[in-house]
Design an enzyme around this catalytic site. Structure first.
Site, PDB file in Angstrom:
ATOM      1  N   ASP A 175      61.928  24.836  13.718  1.00 15.91           N
ATOM      2  CA  ASP A 175      62.226  25.470  12.223  1.00 15.91           C
ATOM      3  C   ASP A 175      63.397  24.613  11.606  1.00 15.91           C
ATOM      4  O   ASP A 175      64.279  24.105  12.204  1.00 15.91           O
ATOM      5  CB  ASP A 175      62.641  26.827  12.437  1.00 15.91           C
ATOM      6  CG  ASP A 175      62.253  27.917  10.889  1.00 15.91           C
ATOM      7  OD1 ASP A 175      61.393  26.956  10.195  1.00 15.91           O
ATOM      8  OD2 ASP A 175      62.609  28.636  10.983  1.00 15.91           O
ATOM      9  N   ARG A 198      59.706  18.211   1.087  1.00 18.00           N
ATOM     10  CA  ARG A 198      59.757  18.958   2.411  1.00 18.00           C
ATOM     11  C   ARG A 198      59.230  17.872   3.276  1.00 18.00           C
ATOM     12  O   ARG A 198      59.762  17.853   4.488  1.00 18.00           O
ATOM     13  CB  ARG A 198      59.111  20.130   2.248  1.00 18.00           C
ATOM     14  CG  ARG A 198      59.635  21.156   1.654  1.00 18.00           C
ATOM     15  CD  ARG A 198      58.618  22.341   1.014  1.00 18.00           C
ATOM     16  NE  ARG A 198      57.981  22.962   2.677  1.00 18.00           N
ATOM     17  CZ  ARG A 198      58.809  23.737   3.170  1.00 18.00           C
ATOM     18  NH1 ARG A 198      59.897  24.098   2.717  1.00 18.00           N
ATOM     19  NH2 ARG A 198      58.162  24.232   4.448  1.00 18.00           N
ATOM     20  N   HIS A 214      59.689  17.012   7.663  1.00 15.11           N
ATOM     21  CA  HIS A 214      58.680  17.063   8.878  1.00 15.11           C
ATOM     22  C   HIS A 214      58.639  15.609   9.637  1.00 15.11           C
ATOM     23  O   HIS A 214      58.646  15.631  10.609  1.00 15.11           O
ATOM     24  CB  HIS A 214      57.342  17.392   8.264  1.00 15.11           C
ATOM     25  CG  HIS A 214      57.241  18.536   7.607  1.00 15.11           C
ATOM     26  ND1 HIS A 214      57.687  19.734   8.109  1.00 15.11           N
ATOM     27  CD2 HIS A 214      56.520  18.860   6.334  1.00 15.11           C
ATOM     28  CE1 HIS A 214      57.348  20.717   7.334  1.00 15.11           C
ATOM     29  NE2 HIS A 214      56.750  20.431   6.341  1.00 15.11           N
ATOM     30  N   LEU A 249      55.819  15.576  33.257  1.00 12.06           N
ATOM     31  CA  LEU A 249      56.080  16.651  32.017  1.00 12.06           C
ATOM     32  C   LEU A 249      54.950  17.098  31.147  1.00 12.06           C
ATOM     33  O   LEU A 249      54.103  16.271  30.951  1.00 12.06           O
ATOM     34  CB  LEU A 249      56.974  16.106  31.297  1.00 12.06           C
ATOM     35  CG  LEU A 249      57.490  17.044  29.784  1.00 12.06           C
ATOM     36  CD1 LEU A 249      58.046  18.441  30.223  1.00 12.06           C
ATOM     37  CD2 LEU A 249      58.044  16.559  28.836  1.00 12.06           C
TER      38      LEU A 249
END
Ligand code: V0D
Length: 245
Positions: free
Chosen positions: A25, A38, A42, A136
């Site tokens: 977040d 924005r 990201h 992983l």
């Protein structure tokens, strides 16, 4: 690794959480603070994904689940959604080779139905090319919502009962877990949420029942290996009781 007063923090390599889930977040707020759009947040957040994947792999974490796009995120402006949907492709274009070399297995949790073709295609290709890797497990939660996931599981179970393949006593935790997107994975030992929000926001509600929760004030694009190891350090200094006393 250094603590906030400069003291040395040492991780116990015999007590690394097997599965870590992260709510990534604060990308939008990170961008706003810098006067950027924005989407710049990201983009910066993608770099953090690379750094944290490597940091997790380096200390022997078995599974890392990253909340990349929620079922609620469709409510965002169309342009932003469109930009986000291109990120898997872009990420994998530069990273897939390295993930393969690192023996990472890429997976996805969430509902594929509403995702654009180019998004699914990129993720499926990554899954296919890494399916035999034994290192992983890197899980991306895309178009994921926990209530949706549980409803889907309950419907599957109801159908088994209806068809006579399962009796009511057979509706157990194990039966639920067989139908969740996380089938075969252990529950997360540790959940991390960045950027100061203290909520689960419909993320892995079933699987997080006994997990340690860790909230960081740092925006996701500023989160890094040191912050990640600090979360694990704190995890190692908590007493886990699993409902006992
Ligand atoms: C934006 C911060 C990697 C959170 C990280 C579609 C929001 C960057 C992926 C990715 C996103 C997904 C699947 C995959 C490989 C990479 C990603 C989305 C958003 C939403 F197989 N970063 N990333 N996907 N952001």
């Amino acid at each position: 690794m250094q603590g906030k007063d400069g003291e040395q923090l040492t991780l116990d390599l015999d007590n690394i959480p097997k599965h870590i889930a992260i709510i990534m977040d604060g990308n939008g707020r990170w961008a706003k603070k810098r006067g950027l759009p924005r989407v710049a947040g990201h983009r910066a957040g993608m770099k953090t994904v690379k750094e944290i994947t490597r940091a997790a792999d380096d200390i022997g974490v078995k599974a890392l689940t990253l909340y990349a796009f929620s079922t609620e995120n469709w409510k965002r402006p169309k342009d932003e959604v469109e930009y986000l949907m291109r990120l898997p492709q872009e990420y994998l274009l530069t990273e897939l080779k390295e993930l393969i070399e690192q023996n990472v297995q890429v997976r996805m949790l969430g509902n594929k139905d509403q995702l654009p073709d180019y998004t699914i295609k990129a993720v499926l290709e990554a899954q296919e090319k890494t399916k035999n890797n034994t290192g992983l497990i890197l899980n991306f939660a895309l178009n994921y919502g926990s209530r949706d996931e549980m409803l889907h599981a309950i419907r599957c179970i109801a159908d088994e009962v209806k068809k006579g393949n399962l009796d009511v006593e057979g509706i157990t935790e194990k039966a639920m877990e067989r139908h969740l997107f996380t089938v075969g994975l252990p529950d997360p030992d540790l959940l991390i949420r960045t950027s100061g929000e203290v909520r689960l926001s419909n993320f892995m509600l079933w699987q997080l029942a006994y997990s340690e929760l860790y909230f960081s004030e740092v925006y996701w694009p500023d989160f890094n290996r040191d912050e990640f190891y600090k979360a694990i350090y704190e995890y190692q200094h908590r007493n886990r009781r699993y409902g006992g006393v």
